[in-house]
Design a protein around this motif. Structure first.
Motif, PDB file in Angstrom:
ATOM      1  N   HIS A  89       0.915  -1.219  -0.145  1.00 27.38           N
ATOM      2  CA  HIS A  89      -0.015  -0.131   0.095  1.00 27.38           C
ATOM      3  C   HIS A  89       0.988   1.181  -0.010  1.00 27.38           C
ATOM      4  CE1 HIS A  89      -3.423   2.684   1.093  1.00 27.38           C
ATOM      5  NE2 HIS A  89      -2.456   3.181   2.014  1.00 27.38           N
ATOM      6  N   GLU A  90       1.905   1.169   0.809  1.00 25.46           N
ATOM      7  CA  GLU A  90       2.717   2.406   0.943  1.00 25.46           C
ATOM      8  C   GLU A  90       3.701   2.599  -0.217  1.00 25.46           C
ATOM      9  OE1 GLU A  90       2.279   4.793   2.930  1.00 25.46           O
ATOM     10  OE2 GLU A  90       1.093   3.753   4.425  1.00 25.46           O
ATOM     11  N   ILE A  91       4.207   1.492  -0.792  1.00 27.78           N
ATOM     12  CA  ILE A  91       4.913   1.432  -2.112  1.00 27.78           C
ATOM     13  C   ILE A  91       3.858   2.284  -3.264  1.00 27.78           C
ATOM     14  CG2 ILE A  91       5.693   0.153  -3.851  1.00 27.78           C
ATOM     15  CD1 ILE A  91       7.950   0.560  -1.623  1.00 27.78           C
ATOM     16  N   ILE A  92       2.687   1.827  -3.428  1.00 26.62           N
ATOM     17  CA  ILE A  92       1.882   2.164  -4.308  1.00 26.62           C
ATOM     18  C   ILE A  92       1.704   3.743  -4.154  1.00 26.62           C
ATOM     19  CG2 ILE A  92      -0.615   2.303  -4.869  1.00 26.62           C
ATOM     20  CD1 ILE A  92      -0.619  -0.764  -4.424  1.00 26.62           C
ATOM     21  N   ASN A  93       1.522   4.364  -2.810  1.00 27.29           N
ATOM     22  CA  ASN A  93       1.493   5.770  -2.618  1.00 27.29           C
ATOM     23  C   ASN A  93       2.768   6.474  -3.318  1.00 27.29           C
ATOM     24  OD1 ASN A  93       0.507   8.292  -1.664  1.00 27.29           O
ATOM     25  ND2 ASN A  93       1.383   7.827   0.063  1.00 27.29           N
ATOM     26  N   LEU A  94       3.774   5.907  -2.925  1.00 31.22           N
ATOM     27  CA  LEU A  94       5.041   6.235  -3.451  1.00 31.22           C
ATOM     28  C   LEU A  94       5.140   6.301  -5.051  1.00 31.22           C
ATOM     29  CD1 LEU A  94       8.205   7.468  -3.053  1.00 31.22           C
ATOM     30  CD2 LEU A  94       8.992   4.916  -2.673  1.00 31.22           C
ATOM     31  N   GLY A 114      11.192  -0.399 -10.830  1.00 20.83           N
ATOM     32  CA  GLY A 114      12.531  -0.522 -11.066  1.00 20.83           C
ATOM     33  C   GLY A 114      13.024   0.588 -12.125  1.00 20.83           C
ATOM     34  N   ALA A 115      12.258   0.590 -13.142  1.00 22.89           N
ATOM     35  CA  ALA A 115      12.439   1.247 -14.419  1.00 22.89           C
ATOM     36  C   ALA A 115      12.184   2.779 -14.047  1.00 22.89           C
ATOM     37  CB  ALA A 115      11.659   0.925 -15.680  1.00 22.89           C
ATOM     38  N   LYS A 116      11.047   3.228 -13.251  1.00 20.69           N
ATOM     39  CA  LYS A 116      10.843   4.419 -12.980  1.00 20.69           C
ATOM     40  C   LYS A 116      11.679   5.055 -12.096  1.00 20.69           C
ATOM     41  CE  LYS A 116       5.742   3.711 -13.043  1.00 20.69           C
ATOM     42  NZ  LYS A 116       4.611   3.596 -12.591  1.00 20.69           N
ATOM     43  N   ILE A 117      12.447   4.309 -11.169  1.00 19.49           N
ATOM     44  CA  ILE A 117      13.321   4.579 -10.032  1.00 19.49           C
ATOM     45  C   ILE A 117      14.536   4.977 -10.921  1.00 19.49           C
ATOM     46  CG2 ILE A 117      14.916   3.922  -8.396  1.00 19.49           C
ATOM     47  CD1 ILE A 117      12.381   2.253  -7.088  1.00 19.49           C
ATOM     48  N   PRO A 135      21.245  10.385  -0.716  1.00 16.79           N
ATOM     49  CA  PRO A 135      20.288   9.568  -0.125  1.00 16.79           C
ATOM     50  C   PRO A 135      18.983   9.368  -0.673  1.00 16.79           C
ATOM     51  CG  PRO A 135      21.315  11.255   1.428  1.00 16.79           C
ATOM     52  CD  PRO A 135      21.620  11.700   0.012  1.00 16.79           C
ATOM     53  N   LEU A 136      18.189  10.241  -1.151  1.00 16.55           N
ATOM     54  CA  LEU A 136      17.096   9.951  -1.930  1.00 16.55           C
ATOM     55  C   LEU A 136      17.277   8.722  -2.834  1.00 16.55           C
ATOM     56  CD1 LEU A 136      14.043  10.724  -2.348  1.00 16.55           C
ATOM     57  CD2 LEU A 136      14.488  11.999  -3.661  1.00 16.55           C
ATOM     58  N   ASN A 137      18.197   8.694  -3.792  1.00 18.19           N
ATOM     59  CA  ASN A 137      18.368   7.870  -4.700  1.00 18.19           C
ATOM     60  C   ASN A 137      18.628   6.507  -3.988  1.00 18.19           C
ATOM     61  OD1 ASN A 137      17.928   9.653  -6.821  1.00 18.19           O
ATOM     62  ND2 ASN A 137      20.247   9.660  -7.124  1.00 18.19           N
ATOM     63  N   SER A 138      19.463   6.222  -2.860  1.00 15.57           N
ATOM     64  CA  SER A 138      19.743   5.239  -2.236  1.00 15.57           C
ATOM     65  C   SER A 138      18.753   4.621  -1.745  1.00 15.57           C
ATOM     66  CB  SER A 138      20.888   5.493  -1.024  1.00 15.57           C
ATOM     67  OG  SER A 138      21.873   6.058  -1.745  1.00 15.57           O
ATOM     68  N   ASP A 139      17.866   5.417  -0.935  1.00 12.97           N
ATOM     69  CA  ASP A 139      16.456   5.025  -0.216  1.00 12.97           C
ATOM     70  C   ASP A 139      15.457   4.489  -1.322  1.00 12.97           C
ATOM     71  OD1 ASP A 139      17.693   5.579   2.049  1.00 12.97           O
ATOM     72  OD2 ASP A 139      15.994   7.331   2.540  1.00 12.97           O
ATOM     73  N   LEU A 140      15.559   5.084  -2.598  1.00 13.84           N
ATOM     74  CA  LEU A 140      14.531   4.469  -3.417  1.00 13.84           C
ATOM     75  C   LEU A 140      14.815   3.081  -3.896  1.00 13.84           C
ATOM     76  CD1 LEU A 140      13.994   7.580  -5.766  1.00 13.84           C
ATOM     77  CD2 LEU A 140      12.148   6.507  -4.569  1.00 13.84           C
ATOM     78  N   VAL A 141      16.269   2.818  -4.238  1.00 17.84           N
ATOM     79  CA  VAL A 141      16.634   1.510  -4.634  1.00 17.84           C
ATOM     80  C   VAL A 141      16.429   0.616  -3.356  1.00 17.84           C
ATOM     81  CG1 VAL A 141      18.740   0.256  -5.274  1.00 17.84           C
ATOM     82  CG2 VAL A 141      18.478   2.432  -6.100  1.00 17.84           C
ATOM     83  N   LYS A 142      16.794   0.988  -2.060  1.00 15.07           N
ATOM     84  CA  LYS A 142      16.704   0.101  -1.120  1.00 15.07           C
ATOM     85  C   LYS A 142      15.172  -0.186  -0.936  1.00 15.07           C
ATOM     86  CE  LYS A 142      18.448  -2.167   2.245  1.00 15.07           C
ATOM     87  NZ  LYS A 142      19.219  -3.378   1.939  1.00 15.07           N
ATOM     88  N   MET A 143      14.154   0.847  -0.926  1.00 13.88           N
ATOM     89  CA  MET A 143      12.896   0.330  -0.774  1.00 13.88           C
ATOM     90  C   MET A 143      12.281  -0.552  -1.904  1.00 13.88           C
ATOM     91  SD  MET A 143      12.158   1.537   2.243  1.00 13.88           S
ATOM     92  CE  MET A 143      13.968   1.376   2.726  1.00 13.88           C
ATOM     93  N   ASN A 184      10.627   0.963  10.322  1.00 12.18           N
ATOM     94  CA  ASN A 184      11.438   1.913   9.613  1.00 12.18           C
ATOM     95  C   ASN A 184      11.383   2.008   8.408  1.00 12.18           C
ATOM     96  OD1 ASN A 184      12.656   2.582  12.398  1.00 12.18           O
ATOM     97  ND2 ASN A 184      14.328   1.267  12.178  1.00 12.18           N
ATOM     98  N   ILE A 185      10.948   0.838   7.896  1.00 14.70           N
ATOM     99  CA  ILE A 185      10.998   0.869   6.371  1.00 14.70           C
ATOM    100  C   ILE A 185       9.622   1.701   5.874  1.00 14.70           C
ATOM    101  CG2 ILE A 185      10.439  -0.733   4.148  1.00 14.70           C
ATOM    102  CD1 ILE A 185      12.226  -2.900   5.903  1.00 14.70           C
ATOM    103  N   ILE A 186       8.715   1.339   6.538  1.00  9.00           N
ATOM    104  CA  ILE A 186       7.480   2.115   6.259  1.00  9.00           C
ATOM    105  C   ILE A 186       7.477   3.337   6.461  1.00  9.00           C
ATOM    106  CG2 ILE A 186       4.901   2.548   6.905  1.00  9.00           C
ATOM    107  CD1 ILE A 186       5.612  -0.040   5.377  1.00  9.00           C
ATOM    108  N   ASN A 187       8.164   3.990   7.486  1.00 10.00           N
ATOM    109  CA  ASN A 187       8.505   5.486   7.959  1.00 10.00           C
ATOM    110  C   ASN A 187       9.223   5.938   6.409  1.00 10.00           C
ATOM    111  OD1 ASN A 187       7.052   5.424  10.070  1.00 10.00           O
ATOM    112  ND2 ASN A 187       8.632   5.124  11.464  1.00 10.00           N
ATOM    113  N   CYS A 188      10.379   5.361   6.110  1.00 10.15           N
ATOM    114  CA  CYS A 188      11.203   5.734   5.041  1.00 10.15           C
ATOM    115  C   CYS A 188      10.336   5.885   3.635  1.00 10.15           C
ATOM    116  CB  CYS A 188      12.357   4.694   4.814  1.00 10.15           C
ATOM    117  SG  CYS A 188      13.445   5.139   3.550  1.00 10.15           S
TER     118      CYS A 188
END
Length: 171
Positions: free
Chosen positions: A19-24, A59-62, A94-102, A152-156
């Motif tokens: 659900h949270e990934i869809i929002n992101l 992944g392609a969008k990121i 950090p934003l790029n790194s977090d996108l990949v990690k999530m 922590n993952i959801i908050n990120c």
């Protein structure tokens, strides 16, 4: 934790994370539409024809967003504060790194089977109220998610989504 409770917790975690990934991902779509289109009608077409459900995966969008950030919106991206790491010390955004990690976490929750069997990883202790997936690549490794790690993952994810929704660019 009994197996049925483990499955229930897994279902709760998976549903929440997706659900949270869809929002992101919606925030990423808006970011991309606004970057590539100057006209609202074109944004709708861009979404239907390029970003549509089966045309471009997360992944392609990121990868595209990372390129735009690195080349056009680095200052804005550097305003983002990661709640899970600080890659600035390593010279990364950090934003790029977090996108990949999530995206990696999303793939684990979307595609991996919940590990419930004794034997294969029974020698590695698992904390109470923790769900375990396994990673098999050259070795068998546990991927454990307890309440704090999951929170922590959801908050990120929410933090990133808020950052994308709050952007104001005059491309």
């Amino acid at each position: 934790m009994p197996p049925e409770e483990n499955v229930k917790l897994s279902i709760e975690y998976r549903g929440t994370l997706l659900h949270e990934i869809i929002n992101l991902e919606t925030g990423l779509n808006i970011f991309l539409m606004e970057f590539f289109c100057r006209d609202v009608n074109r944004e709708v077409d861009f979404h239907k024809l390029i970003l549509g459900d089966e045309r471009m995966n997360l992944g392609a969008k990121i990868q595209i967003v990372k390129y735009i950030i690195s080349n056009y919106t680095k200052d804005w991206a550097l305003e983002y504060s990661s709640i899970i790491n600080d890659d600035r010390k390593k010279g990364r955004i950090p934003l790029n790194s977090d996108l990949v990690k999530m995206a990696e976490h999303r793939n684990i929750f979307a595609h991996r089977m919940l590990f419930e069997k004794d034997g294969l990883l029974s020698h590695i202790e698992k904390e109470e109220n923790t769900i375990r997936f396994i990673k098999i690549k050259d070795a068998v490794l546990p991927l454990d998610y307890d309440e704090q790690t999951f929170g922590n993952i959801i908050n990120c994810i929410q933090n990133m989504a808020n950052h994308f929704y709050s952007h104001k660019f005059n491309w």
